[in-house]
Design an enzyme around this catalytic site. Sequence first.
Site, mmCIF file in Angstrom:
data_model
loop_
_atom_site.group_PDB
_atom_site.id
_atom_site.type_symbol
_atom_site.label_atom_id
_atom_site.label_comp_id
_atom_site.label_asym_id
_atom_site.label_seq_id
_atom_site.Cartn_x
_atom_site.Cartn_y
_atom_site.Cartn_z
ATOM 1 N N GLY A 90 -13.823 4.251 -11.752
ATOM 2 C CA GLY A 90 -13.705 3.189 -12.682
ATOM 3 C C GLY A 90 -12.580 3.034 -13.592
ATOM 4 O O GLY A 90 -11.803 4.123 -13.244
ATOM 5 N N GLU A 126 -10.395 7.661 -11.708
ATOM 6 C CA GLU A 126 -10.121 7.223 -13.117
ATOM 7 C C GLU A 126 -9.058 6.159 -12.783
ATOM 8 O O GLU A 126 -7.870 6.378 -12.449
ATOM 9 C CB GLU A 126 -9.558 8.392 -14.183
ATOM 10 C CG GLU A 126 -10.732 9.386 -14.236
ATOM 11 C CD GLU A 126 -10.230 10.373 -15.294
ATOM 12 O OE1 GLU A 126 -10.946 10.918 -16.111
ATOM 13 O OE2 GLU A 126 -9.191 10.766 -15.105
ATOM 14 N N CYS A 127 -9.201 4.923 -13.368
ATOM 15 C CA CYS A 127 -8.175 3.897 -13.451
ATOM 16 C C CYS A 127 -7.388 3.650 -12.151
ATOM 17 O O CYS A 127 -7.889 3.177 -11.099
ATOM 18 C CB CYS A 127 -7.518 4.070 -14.760
ATOM 19 S SG CYS A 127 -6.618 2.635 -15.258
ATOM 20 N N GLY A 128 -6.151 4.177 -12.217
ATOM 21 C CA GLY A 128 -5.382 3.957 -10.785
ATOM 22 C C GLY A 128 -6.050 4.768 -9.892
ATOM 23 O O GLY A 128 -5.930 4.199 -8.698
ATOM 24 N N PHE A 188 -9.085 4.647 -9.045
ATOM 25 C CA PHE A 188 -10.322 3.425 -8.928
ATOM 26 C C PHE A 188 -9.491 2.457 -7.986
ATOM 27 O O PHE A 188 -10.209 2.152 -7.056
ATOM 28 C CB PHE A 188 -10.885 2.948 -10.190
ATOM 29 C CG PHE A 188 -11.436 1.690 -9.906
ATOM 30 C CD1 PHE A 188 -12.632 1.460 -9.131
ATOM 31 C CD2 PHE A 188 -11.057 0.672 -10.679
ATOM 32 C CE1 PHE A 188 -13.005 0.076 -8.969
ATOM 33 C CE2 PHE A 188 -11.541 -0.626 -10.666
ATOM 34 C CZ PHE A 188 -12.664 -0.524 -9.581
#
EC number: 6.3.5.11
Length: 466
Positions: A441, A339-341, A343
């Site tokens: 993502g 998730e986010c970081g 990714f």
Amino acid sequence: MGSIIVHTFLSRIVLAGLSGGTGKTIVSLALARAFSRAGKKVAPFKKGPDYIDAKWLGLAAKSPCSNLDPFFHSSEAIRSLFFHKSQGFDVSLIEGNRGLFDGKDEQGSCSTAELARVLDAPVILAIDCTKMTRTVAAIVQGCVHFEKGVNLAGVILNRTAGERHRSILKKSIETHTDVPVLGMLPKIGENPIPERHMGLMSDQEYTGSGHDALDALADMAEEWLDMDAILKVAESASDFGPVTQPIFSGQPAAKSVRIGYVHDAALWFYYPENLEALEHAGAEMVRVSLLDDTPWPELDGLYLGGGFPEVFCSEIAANSSILKHIYALAESGLPIYAECGGFMVLCDSLQIEGASHKMAGVFPLSTSFCPRPQGLGYTEAEVIAENPFYPVGSTIQGHEFHYSMCVSDNAPDLEFGLRMRRGKGSAIGHDGFLYKNTMAGYNHIHALAVPGWAERFVAAARKHQS
């Protein structure tokens, strides 16, 4: 585990504001630490999708903080989570977000006021009184009558300028409303917890002692707030009513797989319930790090949460042995959820301030850190491709808050697992890049809002194990 029906008394308050930036987080931290120092066991909660304020609240209360969100969760799920996480505590403190009545639409859907009604909790409103006197009474009276079912039980006046200012404010509210003033805080010269691009600075990065800063806030609360009256407001809450479900359905599964999760100063955005859901589904959760070269144990799955990889990009890039290991795990087909970081770490490189830092290279992509948010708010996505974590055709509710963006030209050529119905995602209205059994993502999820995610993750880990 079957259904349970419990009636119980829970001492509880919602600390709300008129808008973001009114000081409600500082007041919440001050109250949580002051109650804790007074010998009260405090259960902290944060309304909405937030990791940083929640982490500070947990530190202040000396107990992990859970998030409550009417967008993600049904009223029954919110009440169940709140009930079970409040057991054994003397007082539960829920910090709201944005303004009391601010929601995702003109009806105030998913607002702090809605959460207060779901929890039947009295509300204390923190008001920034900068350059304002009698008008504050009109604001308070308006909040009292704006929506039915909101119990505005007191106000805390913040950023007051002096004794004369405080006297006029208090007399105005007492003259024109029935709402008690529970304390008046002076202006403070400097926020003891500095802010950064995503709100309060992470405790992982804070150069001072986080506990010293929280104790300073508690000192302020004890001097300027009526702590006894605030506690009485919490204790005035009505019987909580029936609770009919546990947080997680069924009996906990026997531990059958080992899932690693990166938890260090670079990546630490995890809702406690996400890790608990994986444990309930049969995972032994193993904490690992990107920031040292200690070899990881053998894993059957890997979870990379969000955080601040841009702050530690040099250290991550220098740790080539761990980056190569992550790449090898992805190539082996190990189920990896990022998730986010997380990714950003799985991409080829992370670009910031004109420099490019090598990352794990699982995806032939680059992310670039920007001065302004590139994605902010709630998300809704349709699952459009086979993956280990979600069934095709299902709808995933989540949130995003990122300053980086995907800048690679070949992003459209890769496979996406999610089509964004709400929110920006990674590229061209999509998110959830797929490679073998890796899905990554910008989207964050809360396990209680996506039933089956944990069970599918564990099942994929078990399949890889065999």
